[in-house]
Design a protein around this motif. Structure first.
Motif, PDB file in Angstrom:
ATOM      1  N   GLU A   1       0.636  -1.320   0.357  1.00 56.25           N
ATOM      2  CA  GLU A   1       0.104  -0.401  -0.251  1.00 56.25           C
ATOM      3  C   GLU A   1       0.613   1.171   0.181  1.00 56.25           C
ATOM      4  N   GLU A   2       2.085   1.489   0.822  1.00 53.66           N
ATOM      5  CA  GLU A   2       2.466   2.298   1.024  1.00 53.66           C
ATOM      6  C   GLU A   2       3.505   2.654  -0.425  1.00 53.66           C
ATOM      7  N   ALA A   3       3.776   1.378  -1.283  1.00 56.21           N
ATOM      8  CA  ALA A   3       4.941   1.407  -2.348  1.00 56.21           C
ATOM      9  C   ALA A   3       3.365   2.019  -3.998  1.00 56.21           C
ATOM     10  N   ARG A   4       2.380   1.677  -3.297  1.00 56.86           N
ATOM     11  CA  ARG A   4       0.543   2.170  -4.468  1.00 56.86           C
ATOM     12  C   ARG A   4       0.975   4.287  -4.373  1.00 56.86           C
ATOM     13  N   ALA A   5       1.139   4.151  -3.111  1.00 55.92           N
ATOM     14  CA  ALA A   5       1.038   5.367  -2.451  1.00 55.92           C
ATOM     15  C   ALA A   5       1.980   6.188  -2.894  1.00 55.92           C
ATOM     16  N   ALA A   6       3.760   5.674  -3.511  1.00 54.58           N
ATOM     17  CA  ALA A   6       4.298   6.619  -3.645  1.00 54.58           C
ATOM     18  C   ALA A   6       4.016   6.634  -5.208  1.00 54.58           C
ATOM     19  N   PHE A   7       3.842   5.121  -5.556  1.00 58.23           N
ATOM     20  CA  PHE A   7       3.562   5.228  -6.923  1.00 58.23           C
ATOM     21  C   PHE A   7       2.750   6.560  -7.619  1.00 58.23           C
ATOM     22  N   SER A   8       1.807   6.533  -6.903  1.00 60.36           N
ATOM     23  CA  SER A   8       1.093   6.906  -7.490  1.00 60.36           C
ATOM     24  C   SER A   8       1.224   8.606  -7.389  1.00 60.36           C
ATOM     25  N   GLN A   9       1.798   9.357  -5.370  1.00 61.71           N
ATOM     26  CA  GLN A   9       2.394  10.428  -6.156  1.00 61.71           C
ATOM     27  C   GLN A   9       3.058  10.723  -6.760  1.00 61.71           C
ATOM     28  N   ALA A  10       4.501  10.047  -7.244  1.00 60.63           N
ATOM     29  CA  ALA A  10       5.639  10.023  -8.238  1.00 60.63           C
ATOM     30  C   ALA A  10       4.972  10.059  -9.865  1.00 60.63           C
ATOM     31  N   ASP A  11       3.702   9.321  -9.783  1.00 63.30           N
ATOM     32  CA  ASP A  11       3.096   9.625 -11.368  1.00 63.30           C
ATOM     33  C   ASP A  11       2.874  11.169 -11.297  1.00 63.30           C
ATOM     34  N   GLU A  12       2.027  11.638 -10.800  1.00 68.53           N
ATOM     35  CA  GLU A  12       1.524  13.258 -10.349  1.00 68.53           C
ATOM     36  C   GLU A  12       1.682  14.232 -10.559  1.00 68.53           C
ATOM     37  N   ARG A  13       2.995  14.123  -9.940  1.00 72.94           N
ATOM     38  CA  ARG A  13       4.201  14.956  -9.879  1.00 72.94           C
ATOM     39  C   ARG A  13       4.835  14.938 -10.912  1.00 72.94           C
ATOM     40  N   LEU A  14       5.237  13.875 -11.676  1.00 70.80           N
ATOM     41  CA  LEU A  14       5.823  13.903 -13.141  1.00 70.80           C
ATOM     42  C   LEU A  14       5.095  14.468 -14.472  1.00 70.80           C
ATOM     43  N   LYS A  15       3.101  14.377 -14.028  1.00 74.07           N
ATOM     44  CA  LYS A  15       2.521  15.299 -14.715  1.00 74.07           C
ATOM     45  C   LYS A  15       2.426  16.131 -15.154  1.00 74.07           C
ATOM     46  N   GLY A  16       2.650  17.407 -13.391  1.00 76.79           N
ATOM     47  CA  GLY A  16       2.727  18.751 -13.260  1.00 76.79           C
ATOM     48  C   GLY A  16       4.136  18.842 -13.393  1.00 76.79           C
TER      49      GLY A  16
END
Length: 137
Positions: free
Chosen positions: A90-105
């Motif tokens: 779950e922590e890995a999923r949250a970190a991936f989602s956060q990194a994905d959003e950061r990259l898109k932004g």
């Protein structure tokens, strides 16, 4: 015949045991190593290293490094590594989602920001893949 596989990070040995096969995330693509492989030195990319030992596959997230293959010994020196079975999914999923959003932004003209966001995304993706939460991206 088997391989002796060692995965060594600066702070600890992550894996040191016999194995039947290793798949390395080299900078030129996935590289499979079986017993009897020719001598080799390869740069590693951020990704998932896979080890087959006792008919089971173990995934290890690695953050770049080098691998040497010689005389059925595979020595992998990495900047950082984490066994997939030790990663909180779950922590890995949250970190991936956060990194994905950061990259898109990141703005297109922000080279440094784009580079840092891309590296964070790749690390998060490797950890999530190693934990078994992401098959491919």
């Amino acid at each position: 015949m088997s391989l002796t596989v060692r995965v060594i990070a600066p702070d600890r040995t992550v894996w040191d045991a016999p194995a039947q096969e290793v798949i390395l995330p080299s900078t030129t693509g996935q590289l499979g190593i079986l017993p009897g492989h020719a001598p080799l030195l390869s740069a590693l990319d951020t990704g998932v290293l896979r080890v087959r030992a006792d008919k089971e596959w173990l995934a290890i997230a690695v953050l770049g490094g080098f691998a040497e293959v010689e005389n059925n010994e595979v020595t992998v020196l990495v900047n950082a590594a984490e066994r997939g079975d030790k990663i909180d999914l779950e922590e890995a999923r949250a970190a991936f989602s956060q990194a994905d959003e950061r990259l898109k932004g990141v703005k297109e003209d922000d080279r440094q920001g784009k580079f840092q966001a891309t590296q964070a995304y790749r690390r998060a993706r490797a950890r999530l893949q190693a934990a078994g939460g992401l098959v491919s991206v």
